[in-house]
Design a protein around this motif. Structure first.
Motif, PDB file in Angstrom:
ATOM      1  N   THR A  10     -14.850  12.985-109.773  1.00 52.63           N
ATOM      2  CA  THR A  10     -15.652  11.878-110.319  1.00 52.63           C
ATOM      3  C   THR A  10     -16.578  11.214-109.310  1.00 52.63           C
ATOM      4  N   ASP A  11     -17.633  10.563-109.838  1.00 59.57           N
ATOM      5  CA  ASP A  11     -18.598   9.833-109.003  1.00 59.57           C
ATOM      6  C   ASP A  11     -18.792   8.409-109.531  1.00 59.57           C
ATOM      7  N   PRO A  12     -17.745   7.594-109.564  1.00 60.58           N
ATOM      8  CA  PRO A  12     -17.831   6.316-110.300  1.00 60.58           C
ATOM      9  C   PRO A  12     -18.862   5.353-109.734  1.00 60.58           C
ATOM     10  N   VAL A  14     -20.141   3.716-113.950  1.00 59.53           N
ATOM     11  CA  VAL A  14     -19.581   2.893-115.005  1.00 59.53           C
ATOM     12  C   VAL A  14     -18.691   3.705-115.939  1.00 59.53           C
ATOM     13  N   ASP A  15     -19.245   4.767-116.519  1.00 57.51           N
ATOM     14  CA  ASP A  15     -18.464   5.482-117.536  1.00 57.51           C
ATOM     15  C   ASP A  15     -17.351   6.304-116.900  1.00 57.51           C
ATOM     16  N   ASP A  16     -17.479   6.622-115.615  1.00 60.73           N
ATOM     17  CA  ASP A  16     -16.358   7.248-114.899  1.00 60.73           C
ATOM     18  C   ASP A  16     -15.177   6.285-114.865  1.00 60.73           C
ATOM     19  N   ALA A  17     -15.491   5.013-114.514  1.00 63.12           N
ATOM     20  CA  ALA A  17     -14.418   4.004-114.426  1.00 63.12           C
ATOM     21  C   ALA A  17     -13.725   3.850-115.775  1.00 63.12           C
ATOM     22  N   GLY A  39     -22.887  11.157-106.306  1.00 66.67           N
ATOM     23  CA  GLY A  39     -23.559  11.424-107.580  1.00 66.67           C
ATOM     24  C   GLY A  39     -24.301  10.187-108.026  1.00 66.67           C
ATOM     25  N   ASN A  40     -23.637   9.385-108.855  1.00 70.31           N
ATOM     26  CA  ASN A  40     -24.271   8.149-109.315  1.00 70.31           C
ATOM     27  C   ASN A  40     -24.684   7.283-108.135  1.00 70.31           C
ATOM     28  N   ILE A  41     -23.932   7.425-107.060  1.00 71.34           N
ATOM     29  CA  ILE A  41     -24.152   6.636-105.856  1.00 71.34           C
ATOM     30  C   ILE A  41     -23.515   7.436-104.709  1.00 71.34           C
ATOM     31  N   THR A 125     -14.158  17.372-114.675  1.00 70.50           N
ATOM     32  CA  THR A 125     -15.254  17.010-113.773  1.00 70.50           C
ATOM     33  C   THR A 125     -16.223  16.120-114.544  1.00 70.50           C
ATOM     34  N   ILE A 126     -16.437  14.909-114.013  1.00 71.44           N
ATOM     35  CA  ILE A 126     -17.324  13.960-114.701  1.00 71.44           C
ATOM     36  C   ILE A 126     -18.431  13.484-113.752  1.00 71.44           C
ATOM     37  N   GLY A 127     -18.680  14.275-112.733  1.00 67.62           N
ATOM     38  CA  GLY A 127     -19.790  14.046-111.808  1.00 67.62           C
ATOM     39  C   GLY A 127     -20.368  15.406-111.449  1.00 67.62           C
ATOM     40  N   PRO A 128     -21.253  15.468-110.464  1.00 68.39           N
ATOM     41  CA  PRO A 128     -21.738  16.768-109.983  1.00 68.39           C
ATOM     42  C   PRO A 128     -20.547  17.622-109.509  1.00 68.39           C
ATOM     43  N   PHE A 168     -27.960  14.556-115.940  1.00 66.22           N
ATOM     44  CA  PHE A 168     -27.775  14.058-114.565  1.00 66.22           C
ATOM     45  C   PHE A 168     -26.780  14.878-113.730  1.00 66.22           C
ATOM     46  N   ASN A 169     -25.557  15.076-114.223  1.00 67.75           N
ATOM     47  CA  ASN A 169     -24.527  15.712-113.377  1.00 67.75           C
ATOM     48  C   ASN A 169     -24.921  17.126-112.958  1.00 67.75           C
ATOM     49  N   ILE A 170     -25.542  17.851-113.884  1.00 64.50           N
ATOM     50  CA  ILE A 170     -25.923  19.234-113.580  1.00 64.50           C
ATOM     51  C   ILE A 170     -27.142  19.232-112.661  1.00 64.50           C
ATOM     52  N   HIS A 242     -20.268   8.796-122.100  1.00 62.08           N
ATOM     53  CA  HIS A 242     -20.333  10.219-121.715  1.00 62.08           C
ATOM     54  C   HIS A 242     -18.993  10.717-121.165  1.00 62.08           C
ATOM     55  N   ASP A 243     -18.589  10.137-120.038  1.00 60.82           N
ATOM     56  CA  ASP A 243     -17.421  10.683-119.332  1.00 60.82           C
ATOM     57  C   ASP A 243     -16.106  10.484-120.099  1.00 60.82           C
ATOM     58  N   PRO A 244     -15.875   9.297-120.702  1.00 58.55           N
ATOM     59  CA  PRO A 244     -14.614   9.136-121.445  1.00 58.55           C
ATOM     60  C   PRO A 244     -14.445  10.177-122.551  1.00 58.55           C
TER      61      PRO A 244
HETATM   62 CA    CA Z   1     -19.987  10.381-113.969  1.00 58.98          CA
END
Ligand code: CA
Ligand code: BDR
Length: 318
Positions: A10-12, A14-17, A39-41, A125-128, A168-170, A242-244
């Motif tokens: 994950t790359d938290p 918001v939606d990762d959290a 990723g997000n940051i 996997t919810i980030g790159p 985004f992630n891809i 998205h991620d949830p």
């Molecule tokens: Ca994410």
């Protein structure tokens, strides 16, 4: 039935959290660890955010392994700031984490955990996908040992959210996605085609905040900037979960319409870099490599998400 044992990469975010909270609120899931990625940051903030959200949810016993600070070949942009805020998690005031990340790098942690218990662990996997791709390159024995990977990423018919053609992630690490897509690991893909049907609205936030709890408040604070972004650029009141939605593969699979397709990703450097495309017409004659959710009963998922957040909020009340 025994809960499904998962590690979330994950790359938290918001939606990762929100995904961690949903996992913790779901008896069908045993969250075994988080591995972080840029990723997000950047990686410092994604790792801190992961630890802080676990602290908030009284789950700091769950190990966090810090992963890659850069994508495989490309450079990380800073486009996530506009969506997720400069902290990575909106306006939320997260607690300072007491726990530290474990010593091991996420790549080595994933390899060790997956090889220790073949076919027992599912990776979400919810980030790159930099960590997973490099783990595959470092020790390909994880390919047959990993039960499955469920990926939030890509867009087949819905258009892109970071370029007109890419999700985004891809897009953040297309080369990593390429390695994973062609690895032979059983893959379930949750693309924008499904996630954009799952919109959490400001009315939902109001409903949740009838419960006085740091969890309910966090969900409101975390999603505020995210919702502003959606209103400004995408013209609707709400934000996509998205991620949830990946966790619905475990807790409510009946909500999805799945299809099996041969899916690939553009790793050229042109305008469609990071575009994911399916061979819907079977022109390549290549066998399907991915099970993809092309549709979902979105509002039913949002209701389920809210119910679980309400239960978690009641268990961690003010
Ligand atoms: Ca994410
Ligand atoms: C994905 O991009 C990120 O900004 C979100 O956290 C999600 O993983 C959606 O395209």
């Amino acid at each position: 039935m025994n809960p499904t044992r998962i590690i979330i990469d994950t790359d938290p975010g918001v939606d990762d959290a929100l995904t961690f909270l949903l996992a913790l609120a779901s008896p069908e899931i045993q969250l075994e660890a988080l591995t972080t990625v840029c990723g997000n940051i950047g990686i410092d903030k994604t790792t801190r955010n992961a630890l802080s959200v676990l602290e908030l949810a009284h789950a700091s016993h769950i190990p966090v392994a810090r992963g890659c600070a850069d994508p495989m070949l490309n450079k990380l942009g800073n486009s996530g700031d506009a969506v997720h805020g400069t902290s990575g998690i909106g306006k939320s005031n997260l607690p300072e984490p007491k726990a530290q990340p474990i010593e091991q790098h996420a790549i080595d942690y994933l390899i060790e955990r997956i090889l220790a218990e073949p076919q027992q662990i599912s990776l979400y996997t919810i980030g790159p996908m930099t960590n997973l791709a490099l783990a595959i390159r470092k020790d390909p024995r994880i390919v047959p040992a990993l039960k499955e990977v469920v990926i939030m990423g890509g867009s087949l018919r819905a258009g892109g959210n970071i370029t007109p053609q890419a999700e985004f992630n891809i897009h953040a690490d297309p080369h990593a996605a390429h390695v994973v897509f062609h690895s032979g690991i059983p893959i379930t893909l949750i693309p924008l085609d499904a996630t954009y049907k799952c919109l959490l609205t400001s009315a939902d936030i109001e409903r949740l905040n009838k419960i006085k709890s740091p969890i309910a408040r966090f969900v409101g604070d975390a999603t505020a900037i995210y919702m502003d972004f959606y209103k400004k650029y995408e013209g609707f009141d709400g934000c996509a979960l998205h991620d949830p939605l990946t966790l619905a593969v475990i807790i409510a699979p009946e909500l999805f319409t799945f299809e099996d397709h041969y899916i690939d990703v553009d790793i050229s450097t042109g305008v469609s870099m990071g575009n994911t495309f399916a061979d819907f017409m079977k022109v390549t004659k290549k066998p399907a490599n991915i099970k993809v959710a092309l549709n979902v009963r979105g509002r039913d998922f949002v209701e389920l998400f809210l119910e679980r957040m309400e239960t978690l909020s009641r268990s961690i009340a003010d």
